[in-house]
Design a protein around this motif. Structure first.
Motif, PDB file in Angstrom:
ATOM      1  N   ILE A 380       0.860  -1.174   0.000  1.00 35.14           N
ATOM      2  CA  ILE A 380       0.000   0.000   0.000  1.00 35.14           C
ATOM      3  C   ILE A 380       0.898   1.225   0.000  1.00 35.14           C
ATOM      4  CG2 ILE A 380      -1.875   1.233   1.157  1.00 35.14           C
ATOM      5  CD1 ILE A 380      -2.632  -1.339   2.573  1.00 35.14           C
ATOM      6  N   ASP A 381       0.744   2.059  -1.006  1.00 30.61           N
ATOM      7  CA  ASP A 381       1.575   3.263  -1.132  1.00 30.61           C
ATOM      8  C   ASP A 381       3.064   2.936  -1.058  1.00 30.61           C
ATOM      9  OD1 ASP A 381      -0.774   4.764  -1.251  1.00 30.61           O
ATOM     10  OD2 ASP A 381      -0.801   5.108   0.919  1.00 30.61           O
ATOM     11  N   GLY A 382       3.433   1.814  -1.677  1.00 24.21           N
ATOM     12  CA  GLY A 382       4.843   1.442  -1.762  1.00 24.21           C
ATOM     13  C   GLY A 382       5.403   0.749  -0.541  1.00 24.21           C
ATOM     14  N   LYS A 383       4.571   0.481   0.468  1.00 24.95           N
ATOM     15  CA  LYS A 383       5.035  -0.162   1.696  1.00 24.95           C
ATOM     16  C   LYS A 383       4.271  -1.458   1.928  1.00 24.95           C
ATOM     17  CE  LYS A 383       8.003   2.945   3.370  1.00 24.95           C
ATOM     18  NZ  LYS A 383       9.415   2.629   3.677  1.00 24.95           N
ATOM     19  N   LEU A 384       4.970  -2.467   2.466  1.00 19.61           N
ATOM     20  CA  LEU A 384       4.324  -3.722   2.822  1.00 19.61           C
ATOM     21  C   LEU A 384       3.474  -3.494   4.057  1.00 19.61           C
ATOM     22  CD1 LEU A 384       4.265  -6.765   1.997  1.00 19.61           C
ATOM     23  CD2 LEU A 384       5.961  -7.144   3.808  1.00 19.61           C
TER      24      LEU A 384
END
Length: 591
Positions: A380-384
């Motif tokens: 999500i938004d580049g983060k796990l």
């Protein structure tokens, strides 16, 4: 220090009652816990662990039902710390719960004092760090609440009481582990399983030399209450003692129907009491085993904890193969059936004189239904991130209770969905707006690939149903509506569901979370906010404590703290003054 504190507060409580200054008859128990780093080698590799009072694991805290518990926590770490008390219900006092949604963290090199009452509770619990992935480094210990003498046990008084902590363990630093998660990586297989903070006994050549194992000393013919707590990171462990029956007696504060097990799966965060009679011959010692479950057994074989049960008249060391774990690779019903076989002892008294099963939960109408569904971690938004109902929780900068007390707006939202939503996953500060004195059904759906534990702060709930497959309305027909066990932590099998019922009579802000540390760290949690709508003066919940910490938008209210040594000297001075005052009062009454 802890013993002095207990005696001191008992004395003060008695004096206050005699002098008429206070009507509270419940004693105080005082503990000092210092959290610091030490170097240890539980698996033969030197590493930094979190010790409590220089011990790893920390000391077991022993109190009695209804005691007021005062715990002064000194944070000698290099980062913030919070201690939580899973299963302790903190009646009306979520200020003491020790999670980020309700407490500002204790800064490095500060101290903070928890004060709460173990009201109407008995049983086996633990304390543990709740932030910064610190649980993976230690900082945990047992927390035992014994019953009052006027309330009899539902079994003969044991000859001894033994606390055993078990848990999976990594030799990597906890900061490295959380950095791996921040980088989008899985933790991978742990390096071993610890029993009471020690590595495995050398039961075969696969165990390296030089590992210190745990030994439990017992006497033949005696019966011991053995309390087992899984304080690990994310792995369910099967617990067994070679050639000995485990007579289950208690699960997280509730007496169970007593039945024998040769082994029992203990999921992350769960605790049990077994009555174990030392009825074997003493030709040799016996193995105590905690081995990983619901994983590839051949790959995880080295992840096994082994301790030794040593009879005082033992004639030799334990040898030979370990006792076998459950053979259910092709039978996924075994684990579910075992879990559902744990039933409430409805005729036993708990913390009160009345039988603990007198609450007829099965005949109460459900007022609200919540379905919490999780899936494997996603980006999500580049983060796990990990989610419930498509929401990955981020704790508010200002804890919820403080934000309400100071009428801050926008710190959080009360819009957590009751059921999974058909929308893209998001990161949010969304809470459940729960109904005070509602009787709710929570269905936990595990669409992840790993078995998970679910925990609810502030409450015990009834585990009424559990199965593999998809939950439907018709699943309610299989619910246990008579003697389901009440507890605060339950397992949810991958590709399955678990249903719980709970009566929301404890006002406050209460955390709902997976206990699997990696998923929790990645955001798989939320909170229930429960207020009494008729409580205009807000007296149903305790006021913020005098020592409340401030952070976030209220950080400017926080005063600098005296050094721990100065604070301690002031505390001791205050104790002395109160003792003198009470002594004069007693002398006056005798004149």
């Amino acid at each position: 220090m802890a013993l002095f504190g207990l005696n001191f507060y008992c004395f003060v409580g008695i004096c206050l009652m005699r002098c008429g200054f206070c009507s509270a008859a419940d004693p105080f128990a005082h503990f000092d816990l210092e959290f610091s780093y030490v170097t240890a080698s539980p698996l033969g590799v030197p590493q930094q662990v979190i010790a409590v009072n220089r011990n790893f694991p920390g000391p077991t805290l022993n109190v009695t039902t209804n005691y007021n518990v005062v715990v002064n926590v000194k944070n000698n770490l290099d980062e913030s710390l919070l201690i939580t008390w899973p299963g302790i219900e903190m009646r009306r006092g979520s200020w003491q719960d020790g999670v980020l949604g309700t407490n500002c963290p204790i800064p490095a090199h500060w101290n903070w004092t928890y004060q709460f009452q173990v009201k109407d509770q008995i049983g086996s619990y633990y304390y543990v760090p709740s932030i910064n992935f610190q649980r993976a480094a230690g900082g945990f210990g047992g927390f035992i609440i014994t019953n009052r003498k006027v309330i009899s046990l539902p079994f003969n008084t044991p000859d001894g009481d033994i606390v055993i902590t078990i848990g999976d363990w990594y030799t990597r630093d906890h900061k490295d582990l959380r950095a791996s998660l921040d980088a989008g990586k899985e933790l991978g297989m742990p390096d071993g399983v610890l029993i009471n903070g020690r590595g495995p006994f050398k039961y075969n050549s696969s165990v390296p030399d030089g590992i210190e194992h745990e030994t439990i000393d017992v006497d033949p013919g005696k019966t011991y209450r053995i309390r087992v707590i899984n304080v690990g990171v994310s792995t369910c462990l099967n617990f067994r003692i070679q050639s000995h029956n485990l007579l289950l007696a208690e699960a997280e504060g509730h007496y169970t129907s007593q039945q024998n097990y040769t082994s029992l799966d203990i999921h992350v965060g769960q605790s049990y009491s077994f009555l174990v009679t030392m009825d074997q011959n003493a030709s040799s010692d016996y193995y105590i085993v905690a081995s990983a479950r619901f994983v590839n057994q051949s790959e995880w074989q080295r992840v096994t904890g082994v301790a030794i049960l040593h009879y005082s008249n033992s004639k030799g060391r334990a040898s030979g193969p370990l006792p076998d774990p459950p053979n259910d690779v092709n039978d996924n019903s075994f684990a579910v059936n075992q879990a559902m076989s744990i039933r409430m002892n409805n005729t036993a008294s708990g913390a009160r004189p009345n039988p603990q099963g007198s609450f007829r939960y099965g005949s109460i109408n459900v007022t609200d239904v919540y379905v919490l569904r999780n899936v494997p971690p996603i980006t999500i938004d580049g983060k796990l991130r990990a989610t419930y109902n498509g929401i990955s929780f981020v704790n508010p900068n200002t804890p919820v209770g403080l934000a309400d007390n100071y009428k801050l707006k926008g710190s959080y939202k009360l819009d957590f969905p009751n059921t999974p939503m058909n929308r893209p996953p998001t990161v949010d500060r969304s809470l459940i707006n729960a109904t005070f004195k509602g009787f709710v059904e929570i269905v936990l759906e595990n669409n992840d690939t790993v078995v998970q534990s679910f925990h609810m702060d502030g409450y015990s709930f009834f585990v009424v149903g559990m199965a593999y497959g998809e939950w439907t309305e018709n699943s309610r027909g299989s619910y246990n509506r008579w003697d389901a066990i009440a507890r605060s932590t339950t397992q949810v099998f991958p590709g399955g569901w678990t249903a719980i019922l709970v009566y929301l009579d404890n006002v406050g802000v209460w955390n709902l979370r997976t206990v699997n540390l990696d998923r929790w760290y990645l955001g798989q949690e939320t909170y229930m906010k429960i207020i009494d709508p008729e409580d205009d003066d807000q007296k149903a919940e305790d006021a913020p404590p005098d020592n409340v910490l401030f952070c976030g938008a209220l950080a400017h209210f926080q005063k600098p703290q005296r050094s721990p040594s100065a604070a301690l000297s002031i505390q001791e001075s205050l104790k002395l003054k109160i003792v003198m005052l009470m002594a004069f009062a007693v002398i006056y009454m005798m004149i």
